[in-house]
Design a protein around this motif. Structure first.
Motif, PDB file in Angstrom:
ATOM      1  N   PHE A  75       0.821  -1.211   0.000  1.00  0.00           N
ATOM      2  CA  PHE A  75       0.000   0.000   0.000  1.00  0.00           C
ATOM      3  C   PHE A  75       0.856   1.263   0.000  1.00  0.00           C
ATOM      4  O   PHE A  75       0.444   2.295  -0.521  1.00  0.00           O
ATOM      5  CB  PHE A  75      -0.948  -0.004   1.205  1.00  0.00           C
ATOM      6  N   LEU A 126       1.480   1.765  -3.611  1.00  0.00           N
ATOM      7  CA  LEU A 126       0.261   2.169  -4.321  1.00  0.00           C
ATOM      8  C   LEU A 126      -0.137   3.610  -4.008  1.00  0.00           C
ATOM      9  O   LEU A 126      -0.696   4.301  -4.861  1.00  0.00           O
ATOM     10  CB  LEU A 126      -0.895   1.220  -3.954  1.00  0.00           C
ATOM     11  N   ASN A 127       0.150   4.068  -2.796  1.00  0.00           N
ATOM     12  CA  ASN A 127      -0.227   5.426  -2.402  1.00  0.00           C
ATOM     13  C   ASN A 127       0.872   6.445  -2.648  1.00  0.00           C
ATOM     14  O   ASN A 127       0.774   7.596  -2.195  1.00  0.00           O
ATOM     15  CB  ASN A 127      -0.628   5.451  -0.924  1.00  0.00           C
ATOM     16  N   ARG A 143       2.625  15.937   2.862  1.00  0.00           N
ATOM     17  CA  ARG A 143       2.215  15.042   1.778  1.00  0.00           C
ATOM     18  C   ARG A 143       2.705  13.615   2.016  1.00  0.00           C
ATOM     19  O   ARG A 143       1.974  12.647   1.764  1.00  0.00           O
ATOM     20  CB  ARG A 143       2.755  15.556   0.439  1.00  0.00           C
ATOM     21  N   SER A 149       0.361  10.293   2.633  1.00  0.00           N
ATOM     22  CA  SER A 149       0.452   9.036   1.886  1.00  0.00           C
ATOM     23  C   SER A 149       0.612   7.841   2.814  1.00  0.00           C
ATOM     24  O   SER A 149       0.009   6.777   2.601  1.00  0.00           O
ATOM     25  CB  SER A 149       1.630   9.098   0.901  1.00  0.00           C
ATOM     26  N   ARG A 209      -2.782   7.177   4.452  1.00  0.00           N
ATOM     27  CA  ARG A 209      -3.699   6.491   3.529  1.00  0.00           C
ATOM     28  C   ARG A 209      -3.315   5.021   3.380  1.00  0.00           C
ATOM     29  O   ARG A 209      -4.184   4.143   3.264  1.00  0.00           O
ATOM     30  CB  ARG A 209      -3.712   7.195   2.175  1.00  0.00           C
ATOM     31  N   SER A 210      -2.032   4.755   3.371  1.00  0.00           N
ATOM     32  CA  SER A 210      -1.572   3.364   3.309  1.00  0.00           C
ATOM     33  C   SER A 210      -1.989   2.602   4.556  1.00  0.00           C
ATOM     34  O   SER A 210      -2.426   1.438   4.475  1.00  0.00           O
ATOM     35  CB  SER A 210      -0.043   3.319   3.161  1.00  0.00           C
ATOM     36  N   ARG A 214      -4.553   3.332   6.396  1.00  0.00           N
ATOM     37  CA  ARG A 214      -6.011   3.149   6.289  1.00  0.00           C
ATOM     38  C   ARG A 214      -6.357   1.936   5.432  1.00  0.00           C
ATOM     39  O   ARG A 214      -7.160   1.086   5.834  1.00  0.00           O
ATOM     40  CB  ARG A 214      -6.629   4.405   5.679  1.00  0.00           C
ATOM     41  N   ASP A 215      -5.739   1.840   4.251  1.00  0.00           N
ATOM     42  CA  ASP A 215      -6.026   0.714   3.360  1.00  0.00           C
ATOM     43  C   ASP A 215      -5.602  -0.609   3.980  1.00  0.00           C
ATOM     44  O   ASP A 215      -6.271  -1.637   3.799  1.00  0.00           O
ATOM     45  CB  ASP A 215      -5.303   0.922   2.024  1.00  0.00           C
ATOM     46  N   ASP A 218     -11.555   5.844   8.137  1.00  0.00           N
ATOM     47  CA  ASP A 218     -11.465   7.065   7.336  1.00  0.00           C
ATOM     48  C   ASP A 218     -11.638   8.309   8.205  1.00  0.00           C
ATOM     49  O   ASP A 218     -10.955   9.318   8.003  1.00  0.00           O
ATOM     50  CB  ASP A 218     -12.541   7.052   6.241  1.00  0.00           C
TER      51      ASP A 218
END
Length: 415
Positions: free
Chosen positions: A66, A69-70, A117, A121, A124-125, A127-128, A142
């Motif tokens: 992830f 991906l992010n 930033r 990222s 978000r990783s 979170r996924d 979220d």
């Protein structure tokens, strides 16, 4: 320093004025640093991405997948050119004191934005990754990530204001306190969503994957996402409805999780029996009904008890109303109970009941209350239809009639 003055010497040899040579030298140095930074960025980006992919393939966890991906390697690659700029631009700006001062401020702000930033990222990783874990995939991840990012951006905004305007932190807090009412008004929905997210998680009100019905917003389906401001519901017609997060603690809605986690899905429906078809049943009728296997034993024992009672109390049976008697509706109720208790689709460990409701101008409601083992919607409806098909067809065997409006042909099943 001579490395950064070669263009100046070249321009002077070409008979440029000193001022033109100085600014020309500065332009050449800045362009060279920019080009070198871009080259370094692309090299670092490829190197970081290659290292991240190799690590992702060699590790069992999916978290590093992830990260790739992010875009964490892509954003982290900017650190190398930033370090180059930090160490070379001041040398190129030697003698330009004001410009060096502006560069110092601009570079600090740029580095701060890059850090935010990169952290974004990574968050978000995270979170996924957590959404794939059994213990967290139904939690409002979220919302928490958004709260963290909002706090980071507020911190970044305050820091940038302090840097740009050389404002003391205490003075800035005083200014923010003065306009706090405006700030609260602007961020009202965010604050309410934040409070709601905490209460939803702590009190376990809603999870991702829960089936909820929220008539106020026309939502009837599964929760797919819980954010700081909205909850996303995928309805059964494959449309999506967004519900304000705060509404889940301020308004009333139905969460079907308890039913899905229980041993069955409830059926609570009734049929309407004509009141004038209810009667006492005679001995010949009892013998005929004994042929119905589900009530044979019941009728035998019940008939013996009634006869004993009537004999002991010298009841005059010339009229059926005297003493104790069996009615066709009572036997039918017993038959329904026995039928649904033996039905393979009904959970016999949960409540099973056939009862009278208050008589109406449309007959006597005979309610059937039970739970199906299969909670899936289509199968649940099939089992319910199968049971009521049988019950309706069985009504005539007990000399009962189902109520129908003569002129309208209204459905006989209510509920």
């Amino acid at each position: 320093m001579d490395l950064f003055r070669w263009a100046y010497h070249l321009l002077r040899k070409l008979h440029f004025t000193q001022i033109a040579a100085v600014y020309g030298n500065l332009a050449v140095n800045l362009i060279g640093i920019a080009l070198l930074s871009l080259v370094l960025y692309h090299v670092a980006r490829r190197a970081f991405k290659w290292v991240a992919i190799v690590m992702a393939r060699r590790t069992s966890t999916s978290f590093d997948d992830f990260l790739v991906l992010n875009g964490v390697p892509k954003r982290t690659a900017w650190i190398a050119p930033l370090l180059l700029v930090q160490n070379t631009v001041p040398l190129a700006l030697d003698g330009f004191v004001y410009w060096e001062y502006l560069f110092s401020k601009g570079f600090t702000i740029l580095a701060l934005l890059l850090a935010i930033r990169i952290i974004g990222s990574v968050m978000r990783s995270l979170r996924d990754y957590l959404k794939q874990q059994p213990g967290y995939n139904d939690k409002p991840i979220d919302s928490y990530i958004q709260v963290v990012m909002i706090m980071l951006w507020i911190f970044a905004a305050i820091t940038m204001l302090l840097i740009l305007f050389n404002v003391q932190f205490g003075a800035l807090l005083g200014t923010l306190g003065t306009v706090s009412a405006v700030i609260i008004l602007i961020f009202k929905d965010t604050l309410l969503g934040f409070v709601a997210s905490i209460q939803i998680s702590v009190n376990d009100i809603v999870r991702i994957g829960d089936w909820i019905t929220f008539e106020k917003f026309g939502a009837d389906g599964y929760v797919t996402e819980i954010n700081l401001a909205t909850v996303r519901v995928q309805n059964f017609d494959n449309t999506f409805t967004t519900v304000p997060t705060y509404s889940l603690i301020s308004d009333s809605f139905k969460n079907w999780r308890g039913m899905l986690n229980s041993g069955g899905r409830r059926i609570k429906r009734h049929i309407l029996i004509k009141a004038n078809s209810v009667k006492f049943i005679t001995e010949p009728e009892i013998e005929r009904l004994k042929k119905i296997q589900l009530v044979t034993e019941y009728l035998t024992h019940r008939q013996a008890d009634i006869e004993k009672y009537n004999t002991d109390h010298n009841v005059d049976k010339s009229l059926a109303i005297n003493g104790r008697n069996l009615t066709n509706l009572g036997v039918f109720r017993k038959y329904i109970n026995s039928y649904i208790e033996n039905h393979p689709g009904v959970n016999s460990d949960l409540t099973i009941m056939c009862r009278h409701l208050q008589p109406t101008d449309k007959g006597i409601p005979l309610e059937i209350y039970m739970f199906t083992k299969d909670k899936r919607w289509i199968n649940h409806e099939y089992i319910m239809a199968d049971i009521f098909d049988h019950i309706i067809a069985a009504v005539g065997y007990f000399d009962l009639e189902v109520f129908e409006l003569p002129s309208q042909g209204k459905d006989i099943i209510e509920g």
